[in-house]
Design a protein around this motif. Sequence first.
Motif, PDB file in Angstrom:
ATOM      1  N   ALA A   4      40.055  54.857  47.135  1.00  0.00           N
ATOM      2  CA  ALA A   4      40.560  55.065  45.779  1.00  0.00           C
ATOM      3  C   ALA A   4      40.725  53.768  44.995  1.00  0.00           C
ATOM      4  O   ALA A   4      40.352  53.713  43.815  1.00  0.00           O
ATOM      5  CB  ALA A   4      41.873  55.847  45.822  1.00  0.00           C
ATOM      6  N   PRO A   5      41.299  52.673  45.566  1.00  0.00           N
ATOM      7  CA  PRO A   5      41.443  51.444  44.777  1.00  0.00           C
ATOM      8  C   PRO A   5      40.110  50.883  44.303  1.00  0.00           C
ATOM      9  O   PRO A   5      39.991  50.400  43.165  1.00  0.00           O
ATOM     10  CB  PRO A   5      42.145  50.486  45.747  1.00  0.00           C
ATOM     11  N   ILE A   6      39.088  50.949  45.174  1.00  0.00           N
ATOM     12  CA  ILE A   6      37.770  50.434  44.792  1.00  0.00           C
ATOM     13  C   ILE A   6      37.154  51.325  43.722  1.00  0.00           C
ATOM     14  O   ILE A   6      36.558  50.836  42.756  1.00  0.00           O
ATOM     15  CB  ILE A   6      36.860  50.349  46.029  1.00  0.00           C
ATOM     16  N   LEU A   7      37.288  52.636  43.893  1.00  0.00           N
ATOM     17  CA  LEU A   7      36.770  53.563  42.892  1.00  0.00           C
ATOM     18  C   LEU A   7      37.481  53.391  41.557  1.00  0.00           C
ATOM     19  O   LEU A   7      36.857  53.483  40.490  1.00  0.00           O
ATOM     20  CB  LEU A   7      36.918  55.006  43.381  1.00  0.00           C
ATOM     21  N   LEU A   8      38.769  53.122  41.612  1.00  0.00           N
ATOM     22  CA  LEU A   8      39.526  52.913  40.385  1.00  0.00           C
ATOM     23  C   LEU A   8      39.045  51.664  39.668  1.00  0.00           C
ATOM     24  O   LEU A   8      38.894  51.660  38.438  1.00  0.00           O
ATOM     25  CB  LEU A   8      41.021  52.804  40.712  1.00  0.00           C
ATOM     26  N   ALA A   9      38.786  50.598  40.420  1.00  0.00           N
ATOM     27  CA  ALA A   9      38.267  49.364  39.814  1.00  0.00           C
ATOM     28  C   ALA A   9      36.872  49.594  39.231  1.00  0.00           C
ATOM     29  O   ALA A   9      36.556  49.104  38.136  1.00  0.00           O
ATOM     30  CB  ALA A   9      38.234  48.257  40.860  1.00  0.00           C
ATOM     31  N   TYR A  10      36.054  50.348  39.960  1.00  0.00           N
ATOM     32  CA  TYR A  10      34.706  50.680  39.472  1.00  0.00           C
ATOM     33  C   TYR A  10      34.786  51.462  38.162  1.00  0.00           C
ATOM     34  O   TYR A  10      34.084  51.157  37.191  1.00  0.00           O
ATOM     35  CB  TYR A  10      33.965  51.499  40.530  1.00  0.00           C
ATOM     36  N   THR A  11      35.649  52.462  38.107  1.00  0.00           N
ATOM     37  CA  THR A  11      35.784  53.298  36.916  1.00  0.00           C
ATOM     38  C   THR A  11      36.274  52.482  35.735  1.00  0.00           C
ATOM     39  O   THR A  11      35.800  52.651  34.603  1.00  0.00           O
ATOM     40  CB  THR A  11      36.746  54.466  37.198  1.00  0.00           C
TER      41      THR A  11
END
Length: 303
Positions: A4-11
């Motif tokens: 989730a943290p990586i996906l949040l940064a990507y988004t």
Amino acid sequence: MNAAPILLAYTAAVGGLAPYLMLRSSWPYRAPVLALAVWHTLAVAFSLGVALTLSNLAMPTEHLHAGVMGVLHSCGLDVGVTHPDPGTAHRLAVALPASVGLTLLAGFAFHLVRAHRARTRQREALDLVGRHSPGLRATVVPYDVPAAYCLPGRRPRIVVSDAAVRRLTARQLDAVLEHEAAHIAGRHHLVLAAVEAFHSVFRRVPLARHAREQTALLLEMIADDRALRSHSHEALVTAMYEMAAARAPKGAFAAGGETVLIRLRRILGPRRTPHPALGLTVASTTTGVLLLPLLLMCPPGLT
């Protein structure tokens, strides 16, 4: 570890950094079709990033204290058991991203229906005040300002003012009609409805705001390029200048309007053909951006 943290940064990068890079680039106006595809791919990538982030937050993991279920439990909300129920978490992991997709689809349908109703009212008014011109294959309406627009959809119609018929030359008028026909043939109203739906759901995100603005402009440029295939630059430019002050009704596409100055500069400026490698480079990059969140879901180090 949860992704989730990586996906949040990507988004966040897709929603904030990507539109900035697009607006600073010089190639989009040279290749409007490609640029339009990139803006919409970014919108899909952002929506996918949001959906997958929500899905990861809902999944029970030790590192994130059972995701959303753990947050609810730690806040004192009754989730049914002392430890979050994995079954409930898995249902949330499906329901949350599905709600993002359903909201976007509902927004798309809403904007289509609203634009359709506006065009229907406009057609009814045109039947009362306009006259069909077989030679122009358009409806001519009494209006003292040169104007032209189209009503796309299942019953498309091109509308020109009688002032445009009087003041424009035959070549200018043909170029304008070709421009409007391009909007109809390209089903540009569907493209516009899609970006309006994205904007209505994520209106505070820079990507949503800029994608909406750029889509409207790029669709006009695409229609301009279609008209320039069979008409001279002079004919289209002078016609656009004459109709710069004209406005289109809701749900219609106009040859004039607020984007005229940018489009005039583009047509009158140096016509540099995009390098063949540009399409491949942009397509590869956007494909990578779109596939990245799917790869982040189950990387070897995070499972």
